[in-house]
Design a protein around this motif. Structure first.
Motif, PDB file in Angstrom:
ATOM      1  N   ALA A 121      -3.534 -67.419 -66.784  1.00  0.00           N
ATOM      2  CA  ALA A 121      -2.818 -66.669 -67.116  1.00  0.00           C
ATOM      3  C   ALA A 121      -2.857 -66.390 -68.470  1.00  0.00           C
ATOM      4  O   ALA A 121      -2.762 -65.138 -69.025  1.00  0.00           O
ATOM      5  CB  ALA A 121      -1.167 -66.873 -67.129  1.00  0.00           C
ATOM      6  N   LEU A 122      -3.605 -67.409 -69.384  1.00  0.00           N
ATOM      7  CA  LEU A 122      -3.667 -66.945 -70.674  1.00  0.00           C
ATOM      8  C   LEU A 122      -5.180 -67.162 -71.293  1.00  0.00           C
ATOM      9  O   LEU A 122      -5.305 -66.951 -72.442  1.00  0.00           O
ATOM     10  CB  LEU A 122      -2.907 -68.147 -71.394  1.00  0.00           C
ATOM     11  N   VAL A 123      -6.064 -67.402 -70.273  1.00  0.00           N
ATOM     12  CA  VAL A 123      -7.377 -67.475 -70.790  1.00  0.00           C
ATOM     13  C   VAL A 123      -8.276 -66.548 -70.199  1.00  0.00           C
ATOM     14  O   VAL A 123      -8.168 -66.298 -68.777  1.00  0.00           O
ATOM     15  CB  VAL A 123      -8.067 -68.833 -70.339  1.00  0.00           C
ATOM     16  N   GLY A 124      -9.174 -65.665 -70.700  1.00  0.00           N
ATOM     17  CA  GLY A 124      -9.878 -64.902 -70.361  1.00  0.00           C
ATOM     18  C   GLY A 124     -10.430 -63.491 -71.307  1.00  0.00           C
ATOM     19  O   GLY A 124     -10.042 -63.745 -72.496  1.00  0.00           O
ATOM     20  N   ASP A 125     -11.444 -62.846 -70.790  1.00  0.00           N
ATOM     21  CA  ASP A 125     -11.796 -61.948 -71.659  1.00  0.00           C
ATOM     22  C   ASP A 125     -10.944 -60.895 -72.280  1.00  0.00           C
ATOM     23  O   ASP A 125     -10.944 -60.431 -73.320  1.00  0.00           O
ATOM     24  CB  ASP A 125     -13.076 -61.129 -71.116  1.00  0.00           C
TER      25      ASP A 125
ATOM     26  N   MET B  12     -13.664 -69.183 -81.740  1.00  0.00           N
ATOM     27  CA  MET B  12     -12.653 -68.093 -81.132  1.00  0.00           C
ATOM     28  C   MET B  12     -11.901 -67.443 -82.223  1.00  0.00           C
ATOM     29  O   MET B  12     -12.250 -67.790 -83.371  1.00  0.00           O
ATOM     30  CB  MET B  12     -11.465 -69.205 -80.608  1.00  0.00           C
ATOM     31  N   ASN B  13     -11.159 -66.633 -81.936  1.00  0.00           N
ATOM     32  CA  ASN B  13     -10.344 -65.570 -82.936  1.00  0.00           C
ATOM     33  C   ASN B  13      -9.272 -66.419 -83.579  1.00  0.00           C
ATOM     34  O   ASN B  13      -7.833 -66.074 -83.219  1.00  0.00           O
ATOM     35  CB  ASN B  13      -9.953 -64.417 -82.527  1.00  0.00           C
ATOM     36  N   GLY B  14      -9.518 -67.349 -84.272  1.00  0.00           N
ATOM     37  CA  GLY B  14      -8.287 -68.054 -85.099  1.00  0.00           C
ATOM     38  C   GLY B  14      -7.448 -68.984 -84.395  1.00  0.00           C
ATOM     39  O   GLY B  14      -6.395 -69.318 -84.449  1.00  0.00           O
ATOM     40  N   VAL B  15      -8.019 -69.380 -83.013  1.00  0.00           N
ATOM     41  CA  VAL B  15      -6.893 -70.246 -81.959  1.00  0.00           C
ATOM     42  C   VAL B  15      -7.004 -71.498 -82.268  1.00  0.00           C
ATOM     43  O   VAL B  15      -8.086 -72.362 -82.763  1.00  0.00           O
ATOM     44  CB  VAL B  15      -7.571 -70.175 -80.544  1.00  0.00           C
ATOM     45  N   THR B  16      -5.680 -72.143 -82.663  1.00  0.00           N
ATOM     46  CA  THR B  16      -5.745 -73.623 -82.991  1.00  0.00           C
ATOM     47  C   THR B  16      -4.853 -74.330 -81.854  1.00  0.00           C
ATOM     48  O   THR B  16      -4.591 -73.630 -80.978  1.00  0.00           O
ATOM     49  CB  THR B  16      -4.666 -73.528 -84.460  1.00  0.00           C
ATOM     50  N   GLY B  17      -4.847 -75.464 -82.057  1.00  0.00           N
ATOM     51  CA  GLY B  17      -4.209 -76.460 -81.000  1.00  0.00           C
ATOM     52  C   GLY B  17      -2.700 -76.179 -80.887  1.00  0.00           C
ATOM     53  O   GLY B  17      -2.312 -76.276 -79.808  1.00  0.00           O
ATOM     54  N   GLY B  18      -2.185 -75.809 -81.895  1.00  0.00           N
ATOM     55  CA  GLY B  18      -0.890 -75.401 -81.714  1.00  0.00           C
ATOM     56  C   GLY B  18      -0.427 -73.813 -81.352  1.00  0.00           C
ATOM     57  O   GLY B  18       0.800 -73.584 -81.233  1.00  0.00           O
ATOM     58  N   THR B  19      -1.433 -73.198 -80.848  1.00  0.00           N
ATOM     59  CA  THR B  19      -1.020 -71.768 -80.266  1.00  0.00           C
ATOM     60  C   THR B  19      -1.511 -71.720 -78.817  1.00  0.00           C
ATOM     61  O   THR B  19      -0.947 -72.356 -78.010  1.00  0.00           O
ATOM     62  CB  THR B  19      -2.102 -70.891 -80.844  1.00  0.00           C
ATOM     63  N   LEU B  20      -2.810 -71.394 -78.377  1.00  0.00           N
ATOM     64  CA  LEU B  20      -2.888 -71.101 -77.019  1.00  0.00           C
ATOM     65  C   LEU B  20      -2.978 -72.617 -76.141  1.00  0.00           C
ATOM     66  O   LEU B  20      -2.407 -72.582 -74.999  1.00  0.00           O
ATOM     67  CB  LEU B  20      -4.659 -70.500 -76.770  1.00  0.00           C
ATOM     68  N   PRO B  21      -3.410 -73.621 -76.698  1.00  0.00           N
ATOM     69  CA  PRO B  21      -3.575 -74.980 -75.739  1.00  0.00           C
ATOM     70  C   PRO B  21      -2.113 -75.447 -75.473  1.00  0.00           C
ATOM     71  O   PRO B  21      -1.416 -75.813 -74.647  1.00  0.00           O
ATOM     72  CB  PRO B  21      -4.196 -76.036 -76.636  1.00  0.00           C
ATOM     73  N   ALA B  22      -0.877 -75.259 -76.912  1.00  0.00           N
ATOM     74  CA  ALA B  22       0.129 -75.546 -76.631  1.00  0.00           C
ATOM     75  C   ALA B  22       0.963 -74.665 -75.826  1.00  0.00           C
ATOM     76  O   ALA B  22       1.766 -75.116 -74.943  1.00  0.00           O
ATOM     77  CB  ALA B  22       0.913 -75.539 -78.162  1.00  0.00           C
ATOM     78  N   LEU B  23       0.501 -73.364 -75.684  1.00  0.00           N
ATOM     79  CA  LEU B  23       1.199 -72.542 -74.644  1.00  0.00           C
ATOM     80  C   LEU B  23       1.056 -72.873 -73.484  1.00  0.00           C
ATOM     81  O   LEU B  23       1.740 -72.825 -72.198  1.00  0.00           O
ATOM     82  CB  LEU B  23       0.812 -71.101 -74.850  1.00  0.00           C
ATOM     83  N   ILE B  24      -0.173 -73.190 -73.007  1.00  0.00           N
ATOM     84  CA  ILE B  24      -0.781 -73.596 -71.771  1.00  0.00           C
ATOM     85  C   ILE B  24      -0.016 -75.052 -71.331  1.00  0.00           C
ATOM     86  O   ILE B  24       0.537 -75.291 -70.045  1.00  0.00           O
ATOM     87  CB  ILE B  24      -2.233 -73.781 -71.678  1.00  0.00           C
ATOM     88  N   TRP B  25      -0.054 -75.877 -72.371  1.00  0.00           N
ATOM     89  CA  TRP B  25       0.373 -77.239 -72.020  1.00  0.00           C
ATOM     90  C   TRP B  25       1.865 -77.066 -71.444  1.00  0.00           C
ATOM     91  O   TRP B  25       2.735 -77.470 -70.644  1.00  0.00           O
ATOM     92  CB  TRP B  25       0.368 -77.960 -73.132  1.00  0.00           C
TER      93      TRP B  25
END
Length: 675
Positions: free
Chosen positions: A323-327, A584-597
């Motif tokens: 849902a959160l990863v892709g082109d 990546m485009n400014g992706v940090t651990g507190g953004t996309l990975p935290a949301l997936i988690w």
């Protein structure tokens, strides 16, 4: 003169009689030798390669094709590779009409003959000669069992003779009930289904004990020509074969003509169990297949792997990643990985990439990437073990170590703060100072004790996650902290069964290995809980007030982003990035990975009670003897690794800082990684 003549005549007759006797003797010997030679030639041609039946149990396993079935933690089948062998079903568990259907159509005199029905053979010969072609067979259930288990399907006199000999042997060794049970559990029904259990599930999605008369008659008709009849049970050939079975049941007195007529008017109600798509389970299946190879020799051709994975959680993990990863997300992220386990090491879900169909490379277990600040908890854990506390003060300020000047993510400095605050803010300068004070050797050994198997670089940049590790490494190490310092060793296979109901492998419960002091582990949990509550991991907060602890991580130039954390029930790690290591485009651990988690953990905890994280208050204080034994074990670990002598470690909090820092690290590029 007459007497002499008579004597000559008698002598001549005696000679002739002796000659005849010699001829008869030679002829008898010749016939005997010819019979022996013929018998030997017959045996040599027809029976010298006769399969041997070593034991009754061997009949269950002989000549099975390799089959591997995997079931999840709830017992639901994930996939089957190879033939589908049904579970062993006792004849006592089957309704009478199921047994009668097979007996009527295959061997009505099953309980009357000795494995080969000579009366039926004679009748079949007469019928076939009368008709001028083959219209009737005479194979018994025992002969069919022999043919399916031991012999080839070729129609030759040799195969038929061997079939009869083996049938006699089996009938003399087993009871009729045993023979019928093996037959029903081994016969081929078509559509890759072996045994009545597999056939009942394949065509009607039910246990054999629930089969109706119509369904039983349909299945009983399939072994005659499974490749042709099982293609479509609603087609005319299968319907006609069912009618034959029902009429045979009437002739045998098992059912009435009225019952047969009513059943034949009943439409075939199929509920076919479809082939299981491996799709979202692809990484699970590959891992399980790899792990089973390490368990030991293949103890049975048909194996049922009982896995730890939870299908519901696995689906949630796949959904969270896709849902959160892709082109089309605009994040510049094309890949991700997720792994979740419990405190016992049972792997509950694993996603090795955005799409298994597109790439079977498992990034959760094989890809080594820089963890960034998600490595910092090990630095703080080593500092606590050295005698510091969460309240110990260090100063966030510009530092220079061997020409290396690490910077914070925001580029500024905040002065004095506690270690707890420094971890919550993910302050780089303090992490580097702590690593320098602790010593690189001690830090690496601690990370290895907690569960990091990857080789780590011996320089201070490791404190900011400059080494390369796998997601499995990181999640396992966090799991050890969540488990009060008891080492967690992840695994996928709980047990290996066979379709006959025997256990081929059972995972043993290993004695717990304490690798980190429980008090320190709970201090780390409290600090990591603050990261989610107040720090860089705010986006990982779980709904309903569920307590969680974790840490963000971002590698240099935004090439990798991580979030690893845990609740009282589940430990989960998430990585996102690109296989090419492009930024990546400014992706940090507190953004996309935290949301997936957060997405995954929220779904995984549905229905679970709100269990709080372990605290210092409910920790039973270890006795001095226990702590002394723990630190003695650490001394052994350090000595075995060739590190510093730890034998003098005191049992309580304060540990003297007598060890000098490691030699200055190799210069590292200025960096502001950390978030």
């Amino acid at each position: 003169m007459q007497g002499v003549f008579r004597a000559d005549l008698l002598e001549r007759k005696a000679k002739i009689k002796g000659y005849h006797m010699r001829l008869l003797t030679i002829l008898a010997v010749s016939v005997f030798v010819l019979v022996c030679l013929t018998s030997y030639a017959t045996w040599r041609h027809f029976l010298s390669d006769l399969p041997k039946i070593a034991s009754n149990e061997e009949i269950w396993t002989a000549n099975r094709k390799p089959s591997l079935e995997m079931v999840d933690a709830t017992g639901e089948t994930i996939t089957i590779r190879g033939p589908r062998y049904g579970r062993r079903v006792s004849v006592d568990a089957l309704p009478a009409h199921v047994l009668q259907a097979f007996l009527a159509v295959e061997d009505a005199r099953f309980f009357e003959h000795g494995g080969v029905d000579l009366w039926s053979i004679g009748r079949a010969v007469f019928e076939n000669l009368t008709a001028g072609h083959t219209v009737q067979g005479a194979s018994t259930i025992t002969q069919q069992l022999v043919k399916n288990v031991y012999l080839s399907p070729e129609q030759t006199f040799k195969r038929k003779l061997q079939e009869m000999v083996l049938a006699w042997q089996i009938d003399s060794r087993l009871t009729k009930k045993q023979i019928l049970e093996i037959y029903l559990n081994r016969i081929y029904f078509g559509q890759n289904a072996y045994g009545i259990d597999a056939a009942a599930w394949r065509f009607f999605s039910k246990h054999p004990s629930k089969l109706t008369l119509s369904e039983a008659a349909m299945l009983a008709g399939l072994p005659k020509a499974p490749g042709r009849l099982a293609v479509d049970l609603t087609a005319a050939p299968a319907i006609e074969r069912r009618a034959v079975v029902l009429q045979r049941m009437v002739a045998a007195g098992f059912i009435t003509q009225a019952q047969a007529d009513a059943t034949m008017r009943t439409p075939v109600a199929l509920r076919v169990t479809p082939d299981i798509p491996e799709g979202q389970m692809g990484y699970v299946i590959d891992m399980a297949q790899k792990e089973v190879e390490s368990v030991g020799k293949q103890v049975a051709p048909d194996r049922i792997l009982r896995l730890t994975v939870d299908s519901r959680m696995q689906a949630a993990a796949v959904q969270a990643v896709q849902a959160l990863v892709g082109d089309g997300t605009g994040t510049g992220v094309t890949q991700a990985a997720l792994i979740a386990m419990d405190r016992q090491g049972r792997i509950l879900a694993i996603v090795g990439g955005r799409s298994y169909k597109e790439s079977k490379y498992n990034r959760a277990t094989m890809a080594k990437r820089q963890p960034g600040s998600s490595f910092k908890p090990f630095v703080y854990a080593a500092a606590l073990e050295k005698g510091m506390t969460p309240d110990t003060i260090r100063v966030d300020k510009p530092i220079s170590l061997g020409g290396w000047r690490p910077r914070n993510f925001n580029g500024g400095y905040s002065g004095a703060m506690s270690l707890s605050t420094a971890l919550t803010r993910s302050t780089n300068t303090i992490a580097v100072q702590l690593a320098s004070e602790v010593g690189i050797d001690r830090l690496i050994l601690l990370a290895q004790r907690l569960g990091i198997d990857s080789e780590l670089p011996r320089n201070l940049s490791i404190s900011l996650g400059a080494g390369e590790v796998t997601l499995l490494d990181m999640t396992r190490a966090y799991a050890t902290l969540a488990n009060d310092g008891v080492r967690v060793d992840p695994y996928f296979i709980e047990r290996i069964d066979t379709t006959r109901g025997t256990v081929a492998f059972q995972r043993e419960n290993k004695a717990p290995v304490q690798v980190y002091e429980p008090l320190r582990a709970r201090q780390m949990t409290a600090m990591l809980a603050d990261v989610i509550a107040f720090g860089t991991g705010k986006r990982a907060r779980l709904p309903g007030g569920r307590e969680a602890a974790g840490k963000t991580g971002t590698s240099q130039n935004f090439r990798d982003a991580w979030f690893v954390g845990y609740t009282a029930d589940i430990i989960c790690g998430v990585w996102v990035g690109n296989d090419s290591s492009s930024p990546m485009n400014g992706v940090t651990g507190g953004t996309l990975p935290a949301l997936i988690w957060e997405d995954f953990m929220a779904a995984a905890h549905e229905g679970k009670p709100l269990s709080p994280l372990p605290t210092l208050d409910d920790l039973k204080r270890p006795s001095p003897n226990t702590l002394a034994a723990f630190y003695e074990s650490l001394a052994d670990i350090f000595a075995a690794a060739g590190g510093q002598d730890m034998a003098a470690l005191p049992a309580l909090r304060k540990l003297p800082s007598t060890n000098a820092p490691n030699p200055a690290p190799a210069p590292a590029p200025a960096t502001n990684i950390g978030r």
